[in-house]
Every structure is written in C-alpha cells, then in structure tokens.
Motif scaffolding. Sequence first.
Motif, PDB file in Angstrom:
ATOM      1  N   THR A 218      10.409  -1.371  -0.801  1.00  0.00           N
ATOM      2  CA  THR A 218       9.842  -2.304  -1.787  1.00  0.00           C
ATOM      3  C   THR A 218      10.828  -3.451  -1.964  1.00  0.00           C
ATOM      4  O   THR A 218      12.014  -3.207  -2.178  1.00  0.00           O
ATOM      5  N   VAL A 219      10.328  -4.664  -1.864  1.00  0.00           N
ATOM      6  CA  VAL A 219      11.219  -5.828  -1.901  1.00  0.00           C
ATOM      7  C   VAL A 219      10.644  -6.940  -2.781  1.00  0.00           C
ATOM      8  O   VAL A 219       9.448  -7.240  -2.710  1.00  0.00           O
TER       9      VAL A 219
ATOM     10  N   VAL B  54      14.203  -1.765  -2.888  1.00  0.00           N
ATOM     11  CA  VAL B  54      14.335  -0.315  -2.946  1.00  0.00           C
ATOM     12  C   VAL B  54      14.322   0.140  -1.494  1.00  0.00           C
ATOM     13  O   VAL B  54      13.367  -0.153  -0.762  1.00  0.00           O
TER      14      VAL B  54
ATOM     15  N   ASP C 136      14.841   7.849  -3.126  1.00  0.00           N
ATOM     16  CA  ASP C 136      14.778   9.097  -2.350  1.00  0.00           C
ATOM     17  C   ASP C 136      13.378   9.316  -1.814  1.00  0.00           C
ATOM     18  O   ASP C 136      12.948  10.414  -1.577  1.00  0.00           O
ATOM     19  N   PHE C 137      12.625   8.207  -1.699  1.00  0.00           N
ATOM     20  CA  PHE C 137      11.225   8.303  -1.284  1.00  0.00           C
ATOM     21  C   PHE C 137      11.084   9.045   0.030  1.00  0.00           C
ATOM     22  O   PHE C 137      11.801   8.764   0.967  1.00  0.00           O
TER      23      PHE C 137
ATOM     24  N   LYS D 231      21.451   2.526  -5.874  1.00  0.00           N
ATOM     25  CA  LYS D 231      21.017   3.916  -5.776  1.00  0.00           C
ATOM     26  C   LYS D 231      19.782   3.937  -4.882  1.00  0.00           C
ATOM     27  O   LYS D 231      18.676   3.726  -5.370  1.00  0.00           O
TER      28      LYS D 231
ATOM     29  N   GLN E  39       5.202   1.586  -1.484  1.00  0.00           N
ATOM     30  CA  GLN E  39       5.180   2.680  -2.466  1.00  0.00           C
ATOM     31  C   GLN E  39       3.901   2.747  -3.285  1.00  0.00           C
ATOM     32  O   GLN E  39       3.617   3.752  -3.917  1.00  0.00           O
ATOM     33  N   CYS E  40       3.144   1.653  -3.303  1.00  0.00           N
ATOM     34  CA  CYS E  40       1.898   1.696  -4.079  1.00  0.00           C
ATOM     35  C   CYS E  40       0.911   0.656  -3.566  1.00  0.00           C
ATOM     36  O   CYS E  40       1.286  -0.317  -2.927  1.00  0.00           O
TER      37      CYS E  40
ATOM     38  N   TYR F  23       0.864  -1.182   0.000  1.00  0.00           N
ATOM     39  CA  TYR F  23       0.000   0.000   0.000  1.00  0.00           C
ATOM     40  C   TYR F  23       0.894   1.224   0.000  1.00  0.00           C
ATOM     41  O   TYR F  23       2.050   1.171   0.420  1.00  0.00           O
TER      42      TYR F  23
END
Lengths: 429, 429
Positions: A283-284, A273, A428-429, A425, A309-310, A223
């Motif tokens: 996020t994995v 991420v 940058d959330f 990288k 993230q979503c 989510y």
Amino acid sequence: GASILAGVGVVSGWPVRIRIVLAFFGTLSFFLQSCGGFLWTGGIDFSRRALSLCTAEALKHRSTRMVPFRWAITSAGKIAADFAHAVRQLEGHEVVAVAARSEAAAREFCARHARGAAAYGGYEAMFRCDRHGADACYVATRPDSHRALCERLIARRVPTLCEKPLATSVDDVAALYAAAAASRTFLMEGVWTRCFPATAKARELLRGGAIGDVVAVQAEFGYAIANGCPDGVRGSAATGGMGRDIGVYLAEKALLAFDSRDYDLADARGVAVLGRGDGVDLTVAASARMVGRDPKRRGGVASLLWTGQCDTPEVCAVLGTAGSLRFAATHHTPRTLEVTTRTSRTASRTEVLDFPEPGDDGAHRWNYPGSISLQYEAASVARAVRAGAVEAPEWTHADSLAAHRIVERVRDQCYAPTADVDAAKPGDF
Amino acid sequence: GASILAGVGVVSGWPVRIRIVLAFFGTLSFFLQSCGGFLWTGGIDFSRRALSLCTAEALKHRSTRMVPFRWAITSAGKIAADFAHAVRQLEGHEVVAVAARSEAAAREFCARHARGAAAYGGYEAMFRCDRHGADACYVATRPDSHRALCERLIARRVPTLCEKPLATSVDDVAALYAAAAASRTFLMEGVWTRCFPATAKARELLRGGAIGDVVAVQAEFGYAIANGCPDGVRGSAATGGMGRDIGVYLAEKALLAFDSRDYDLADARGVAVLGRGDGVDLTVAASARMVGRDPKRRGGVASLLWTGQCDTPEVCAVLGTAGSLRFAATHHTPRTLEVTTRTSRTASRTEVLDFPEPGDDGAHRWNYPGSISLQYEAASVARAVRAGAVEAPEWTHADSLAAHRIVERVRDQCYAPTADVDAAKPGDF
C-alpha cells in the motif's frame, strides 16, 4: 520520386507528416526499387508489416478494408483469454498464433479462445510468428518475463504490445524502448486505459483548457489480494509489487492531468506499507510534482494511492483553476467523465459525458472487469503499426518511462525511510 | 476530609477520577477553607471558573441547569462574528466580552453580533475577562498572533479555545500545550470538524471495526485564494501557508482514520507548489504513514492534498479491508457519512447516515460555509471546561501536535527538494 508519391498516395492511412517527408526528400535521399511488389527505403526504416502493406496484394486488400490485423499472443493466461475474446469481436482483427509454456496449454487456449490459431509450446518457436503473417505480438506473461520476451520479439522486429508493467525496473523499461527505437520496431506498454474514448476526450478537454490551469490530480486504485488474486503473483516480487501492478494506472493519471507532451516530472515521493516478507510495496501513498516546459504552464501536484490490501472505489479527480474533471469508478476502464465548472467555493455545474463500452456477444465470461474494452487498445496498436510508427500516440515511450520513474522513485523511498522518523514496522500481511 | 467529600459530591459534573483523588488524598494534602463561598485546594490547581462553580450561588444555578457558559471573544473578524452568532443560538451559552485591536471595532462588533457584551480596545484589558465571569476565551485573531495571546490567557488561567492553526510551528504548538498542562488550564485548537456528530459517529464506527482494518485514507481540501480571500492573509507567511490554514483539516482526517489513541505517526512526505515569492506552500500532495501501537493494528497510509489555487470538491474516503467510509462534501463540516460494505471488487452496499446541521434563525449571513455548526465546538468546550479538563476529548493536545507534525514535516521537505531531481520552479502565483 514520382513513383514514391504515387505509391504513397494510395496508402491513405499513413499520416500526413510521413507523406510530406517522402514527397520532399523522395528524389534526394531514397532509393526506389519496385521488385516483386516490395518497397525499400534507404533512410527510414519501416516495420516489416508496414512494408508488406505496400505489396500489390496488400494494397488491394487495404483499399477494400478487408485486410485483417493479425495477432500472435504470448501467454495462455487470463488476461490473454480476455484479449483474444475482445479481438475476436473487433472487426478486422484476428488471432493467428498462440504460444504458452506447454503446447497442451496453447492448444487448449486456442480451442477455447482462438479457434483456428496455431498453437506453440514454448516461446522460441512462436517468435517466428511472421510465418502466420502476424502483424503484432501481444505479450501477457508474468511481468518478470516481459523484458526477455520483448527483447527477442524486437530483435526479430515483430511489433509488440506488452501487458503492463512493461518491465520491473526503469532501467529495463528504458532498455526495451532503446532497443525498439534502434530497430525501428513498434513497442507499446499495454496501458489500455489510454486507448479508451473517455481518456481521449479528457486529454482533449484538459489540453484545451476546459478546467483552466490544472493544479492537482487525485486518484486511488486498489483491490484486496487476500480476497483472491487472479494469477497468484500479484503484490509479489514477481510483479515488482503493487506499484508495478497498478501504480502505473495512477502514474498514468498524473501524466494525463499534466500531459507529458507539456510537463516534466520534477519530483516524486511517498510512504508505504511493505508486505509479505519479500519487501515489495503493498500500500503506497505517493506524490508527484510536475512542471510545465512552457513557463505559462505553472504545473502542480499528483496525490496518488494504491493498495493490494483492500478494494477501493477507484475514482480520479483532476482539479483546475476553472473547474474539475472526474472519472467515475472505475477510472482504469473509464466510461463516465464528469466535467464540473465551479461557480463559487461551494456551487458548481456538472456535465456528464458517457462513453458506453463496446458491444459484447456474451460468449465469454471475462476474467477482469471491462475487458471487452481491450478492443480500443487493439485498434490503437493496429493504427500505429499500420502507420509505421514505433510507438502509439496514446501511450508513448516517454509516457511509459515517466510513469515508471514515478513508481520507482516512490518505491525506492519507501524502502529507505528517512533517518529522523520512527523505525518502520513492515506489515505482516 | 469529610467536608471535601460532601462538597465535591454536589458537583456532579466533575469526573469520577477527580472525585476519587479528592476522596483519597483529601485528608492528607489539601487544605480546605470555606470563606466567602470560595474553595481553594493546595495540591491540585483547578481553573478559576471550575472553582467559581463551587460557590453556593453557582451550585444553585448549576443544579437547575441555568448557568450559562460565558464566552469572551478575542478578535472582531469574520470567523469571530460567525462564532458569536452560532453561540447566540445555542441554549445556555452567551458572549460576555469582546476585544479587538480598536475599541471602535469591538463596539461595532458587539452592536452587530454580541449585544450586551463588554467591548475592549486592545487585548491586554480583555485578559481580565474574569471580571465578566467568562468561562472561556475564544481566540480568532490572525494565526501569527495566536501564540502570544494564548500564552497570556493561559498565564491568567483562562480556559482558551484558539482558532486553527493554534500556532505556525510545531515548537510553538508544543510550547502552548506545555504551558496549559503546567498551569492546568484548558486549551483547545479550534478544529471544529472534530466536534460534529458525524465525526463522532465515524470515530465510533472505525474504532468498532465497521470497515475492518483501516488501510488508507484519501482526502483533499482547497479553495482559490485568487477568487477572493476572506481575510487577506490566507496562503501567506502570516498564516504559515496553506498547510497551516487547511492542511490541518487533512491531517485531522489521517488521525481520524488512524485514531491517535491507537496509532503513531511514522513518516510524512510530500511535494509542493510554492507561491507568491514568500515561499509558503500553496498546493501540496502529502503522504503520511501510521503504525499501530498494538501489533494487531497493522497501520496504513494517508494520501492528502491541499491547495490555495483552486476550489475542490472536498471529499474524504477511509478505506478498510471490509469496506469504506466516505465523508461527502464538504468534509470539514461533515453532514453525510456513507458507510460502504464491499461485496466484491466491483460491487458494494452503501448506507447513508445524515446529520443535519443545527437550526439557524437566519438573522446572520455567515461568512464561512456551515458556521452554524460552530455550536458543536462551543458545546464541546463547555463540557470539557466544566469537567475541569485541560483538553477536549474530541481534539486532544496529542491529536493537534500530530497534525502539526504531519504538516510541518511535509512542508520542510517541500522547501528542500531532493538532490537527484530537477530544480524546483516556484510558482509565480
């Protein structure tokens, strides 16, 4: 010996195994003392509440099925409110005490969600919840407080249901289960998904070979924290990242497809991420490999995805050599199970099994989707605690430890990219 | 110089870039010789076929759009048969030559699938397929023969479409693309999924931000080899395992969600069930992490699953911050695209886009599901070859290399379990 058998026979809710143990070893190894209505055993510890059920008073109530299961709640947060309302609508359950960081918050919570319960400011006083005859305590504070609170409850031998994640590291989780085992106190991580009828049916079907040998399981859950995080700490170091928050729901699916009674975790890997500068996993994509203890069970893999993230559809597919089983959205509150038998590479026959959620009196606006079904979890805890067990069969200590191992192994890898790939990288959330 | 400009102007299908190059450098570095209707250039190599289009005869045909695109086919196997029938029903395409290991097989193939085409026993004679004016050669032999056959075709500068996997190692794939680039010969790995209209639409939607920033992609693909392997070599060392056979379809999905024009592969990991004693990957859960070249693109992860142990639904979901995109089954032959815009954690709006497959005259019983759509791939190759390109934009050399890198990295890990986990128990499949 005869007295034990007689006394035990009345407690019909106790499992057959325990009754048999008592019947065989009663005359040899137990010392029976009926005094003031209490029963002690020398060789086996039962939880305080299980013992109190053996009093004449309790047995009388129990025989008429009128003894309520009494909950203490630690936290006045949103999931605690949902839990209180679910329990309020569950016959034979009640909330008798609530503790929050401030007495005002506890009082307000009781007024809105648990009328008549005692309100405590701070948790220390709350730990004496046996004053209210509490059968179990539900811990729903922030994950980073779980270990300390659970340890104190276990030290006082209060049966404990703790919201997931039980703790923010495998070591902490293991320490809590060790403490629970040492003091013979019930402890369960609140992976409520396991208590749903749809989950029980899925486990039964899978173990019975309904889809042949399980080859793989695939599931996602996510989510968007950015769209409004209910408690303000999701996806942060306080919860140990999204893996601790929702990765456990996906690890649960791996351990459902490859039942931890039959399979061992062999390997877990993944990529992530990372977010927010505090370095937690956001996020994995994770993989786990499971091997059967019995060589007849080949084992297979789990392909898991979690994200903060979503929003995601939240579906899960278990793939076997003779068909597949699919939890329709949303799989962490499963209500629909699709059992597919493949007839060729492209053709199949699907049976849909529906498990409607419990009735809802509509008096509460739930903070989380499907919270009325926390009733299933409350009922599971009551059954296990009343049986004198230290764990619930729906989500055992071994299940929980295996799930945390999957999440932690994957996370550890995400923080240490392999040397042969481009530099990470961080998002940058 | 003027002659070049005039001559080139007529070839309207040539890309603008090439025309400009000729216009600027024509008088300096090219030697023009119009002799017998042929045109040679000194500084830049064009494929033999592109040159033959410049003959007066070819230009006449081309101007009336009547020149057929002529295919040579290397292999008389099942996918070759499907390809021949797809091409037979595609306007402006024809099969002019077929080679098989034996002349009898080639003759039988021609009689059944490519009436009128020349039949060759052995591939060496076939490589002189320019005798038939072939515009391109389709290689559909066993994967372990691809590198050698493609190298010979490239050496003779025959535009080549090679069935996937192009080769059984990243090094072999890279070597073939290097050879193609050096000789300016068209080469494409037959990832036909990329040539479907549904895929083109998905790429357009994703690049246009229809579902916000892409966060993750999840996909699976598998079929039970045990239920009947069409060519007898699937999942074996001859194909390089299931990763080479179908993992490429899943890597393709990762590179679709995170377009290889915008993202780089940063990491890939996974776990596997190995099989058959020859140690190839049978079932794999793979993860890949992609990072944006432009810092505005955050990047994300791919969660992929492939198996040769069971038939799977074959769906794919691309998850973004503003919605999701789903390829309904079967995603390697995509016909239905569901574009979902999420309105809350549990609510969403979905638009379904249908892309019916090409008409089928029913004269051929397809060996593989959806093979009529090989037409899309044949058309893509024709467009690119006629434009004088060395690669098709639908599945570039970079795309293909990235896909093979994902598969190979994951496979390499699967063969070398980390030291801290239980010993692998290879499947006895």
